[in-house]
Scaffold this active site. Structure first.
Site, PDB file in Angstrom:
ATOM      1  N   GLU A  27       0.843  -1.198   0.000  1.00  0.00           N
ATOM      2  CA  GLU A  27       0.000   0.000   0.000  1.00  0.00           C
ATOM      3  C   GLU A  27       0.878   1.248   0.000  1.00  0.00           C
ATOM      4  O   GLU A  27       1.873   1.315   0.733  1.00  0.00           O
ATOM      5  CB  GLU A  27      -0.896  -0.030   1.241  1.00  0.00           C
ATOM      6  N   GLY A 115     -16.480   5.954  -3.051  1.00  0.00           N
ATOM      7  CA  GLY A 115     -15.702   6.596  -1.968  1.00  0.00           C
ATOM      8  C   GLY A 115     -15.304   5.643  -0.861  1.00  0.00           C
ATOM      9  O   GLY A 115     -14.938   6.058   0.232  1.00  0.00           O
ATOM     10  N   SER A 121     -13.940   4.844  -9.008  1.00  0.00           N
ATOM     11  CA  SER A 121     -13.642   5.794 -10.086  1.00  0.00           C
ATOM     12  C   SER A 121     -12.752   5.164 -11.151  1.00  0.00           C
ATOM     13  O   SER A 121     -12.968   5.369 -12.350  1.00  0.00           O
ATOM     14  CB  SER A 121     -13.046   7.089  -9.547  1.00  0.00           C
ATOM     15  N   ASP A 165      -4.827   1.043  -9.393  1.00  0.00           N
ATOM     16  CA  ASP A 165      -6.274   0.806  -9.414  1.00  0.00           C
ATOM     17  C   ASP A 165      -6.761   0.543 -10.836  1.00  0.00           C
ATOM     18  O   ASP A 165      -7.519  -0.399 -11.093  1.00  0.00           O
ATOM     19  CB  ASP A 165      -7.020   2.024  -8.843  1.00  0.00           C
TER      20      ASP A 165
END
Ligand code: GLA
Length: 379
Positions: A27, A115, A121, A165
């Site tokens: 991460e 979110g 997104s 992502d």
């Protein structure tokens, strides 16, 4: 025949599913040239479209109950609501590269919560990118498509994210995590331990101020590289800094910069270990690294919140849980839990109950599996 999502598209020509993602480990390393381990999940943005033959894009976001029309010849983020900037950004990035973009009428809906740190997104971007890639015969590979979508997000939407992502949504492989080297851009599917489920726990806390905190972390990493270069000439990013070298020179860094950089250096080393464990099918040892990764995000990188910490604490005490950690940027959103398949249902129930007891908040649990990347069908 494709079954229409909405009566406003009686006969959709195109039907696209683009998944959200979780990240199992690695991460905040994708903007430090590190290795990440995401998996696409079986929650999707579902997009349908017809070509209109003019330069307008007519969009309907079914979940939001909103519609908008914009012209491909005049794309400006300020003129658009937030949700429309993702599809428009993809068109903009393509036009920047001289690729043709057709006008469309499109509707979409999403089972990726918005979110929540599951890349809703990126899934929207990849869905629209995959549509135009086919419709306008761009001939982009899935990785190139992900890069185009990242460019849309960085330069049109204005979020300075890494490539992870969009990559996961474009390139996912069923039953696998993807070991993705964000420096060489090579990737390799790694099977998830047999008979395990990905249980995602949504804290219900939405990311506030996430953008500025994210950019601040990025700036700290860049500052660490700049300062460490005095002692380690030739390093280009934190990927180039070995842990023993970091330990030798970290005292020269300002406290916060040093702490944030330590997370990145240790996390990159953790992913390397974790990939070997996954390849050996050692889910328990892999899960332990997930828990260590969470502690590092909480204490060193400082992107957790108490609700996510509670979710991880509760999860690691429940039967069948191999590992738990926050997933995505942090500051809210979800944890990902690697859980033995046979315990997954009960694990999910008990995690939700205990979370409410301990925090007074209501979480939501999504039982997921690693899925294929974006899928395009034409009718
Ligand atoms: C967000 C960004 C990714 C990555 C993660 C943290 O999801 O979009 O590029 O940096 O945060 O790992």
């Amino acid at each position: 025949m494709i079954k229409p999502l909405s009566p406003s598209l009686p006969a959709p020509q195109w039907d696209i599913h683009a998944p959200g993602r979780v990240n199992l480990l690695g991460e905040h390393v994708d903007y430090n040239d590190g290795i990440v381990l995401p998996a696409a999940i079986d929650r999707y943005v579902h997009l349908q479209a017809v070509e209109t033959g003019h330069t307008r894009v007519e969009l309907t976001a079914l979940d939001l109950g909103e519609k908008i029309t914009f012209d491909l010849e005049n794309l400006q983020p300020q003129a658009l609501p937030d949700w429309a900037r993702y599809p428009a950004g993809v068109a903009w990035a393509a036009l920047q590269r001289g690729l043709p973009v057709s006008g469309i009428r499109a509707v979409y809906t999403s089972s990726v919560p918005i979110g929540a740190g599951l890349s809703s997104s990126a899934a929207v971007e990849v869905a629209f990118g995959a549509l135009w890639n086919e419709l306008n015969r761009w001939g982009l590979s899935r990785l190139e498509l992900a890069q185009l979508c990242q460019q849309a997000e960085n330069r049109f939407v204005g979020v300075n994210c890494g490539l992870m992502d969009q990559f996961a949504s474009a390139c996912g492989i069923k039953g696998h995590a993807l070991m993705f080297d964000t420096r060489s851009l090579s990737y390799e599917p790694v099977p998830l331990p047999a008979s395990t489920a990905l249980v995602i726990a949504d804290s219900g806390m939405r990311r506030t101020l996430a953008n500025s905190a994210y950019n601040q972390r990025r700036a700290d990493c860049e500052e660490a590289v700049r300062l460490l270069r005095v002692y380690l000439p030739g390093i280009r990013s934190l990927r180039d800094v070995r842990l023993d070298d970091f330990n030798r020179f970290s005292a020269h860094l300002p406290e916060q910069v040093g702490r944030h950089a330590r997370h990145v250096v240790e996390e990159i080393a953790r992913v390397e270990k974790a990939v070997d464990l996954l390849k050996q099918g050692d889910g328990a040892a892999f899960g332990q690294l997930m828990v260590e990764g969470h502690a590092s995000l909480r204490d060193l990188y400082q992107v957790s919140i108490p609700e996510l910490d509670r979710l991880v604490e509760i999860a690691t005490c429940l039967p069948g849980c191999l590992g738990a950690r926050l997933t995505g940027a942090g500051f809210g959103g979800c944890t990902v839990n690697l859980v033995e398949e046979e315990s997954a249902q009960i694990f999910a129930q008990r995690l939700a109950q205990e979370y409410t007891l301990r925090t007074g908040k209501t979480g939501e649990i999504y039982l997921c599996h690693a899925s294929e990347g974006v899928h395009v069908q034409t009718g």
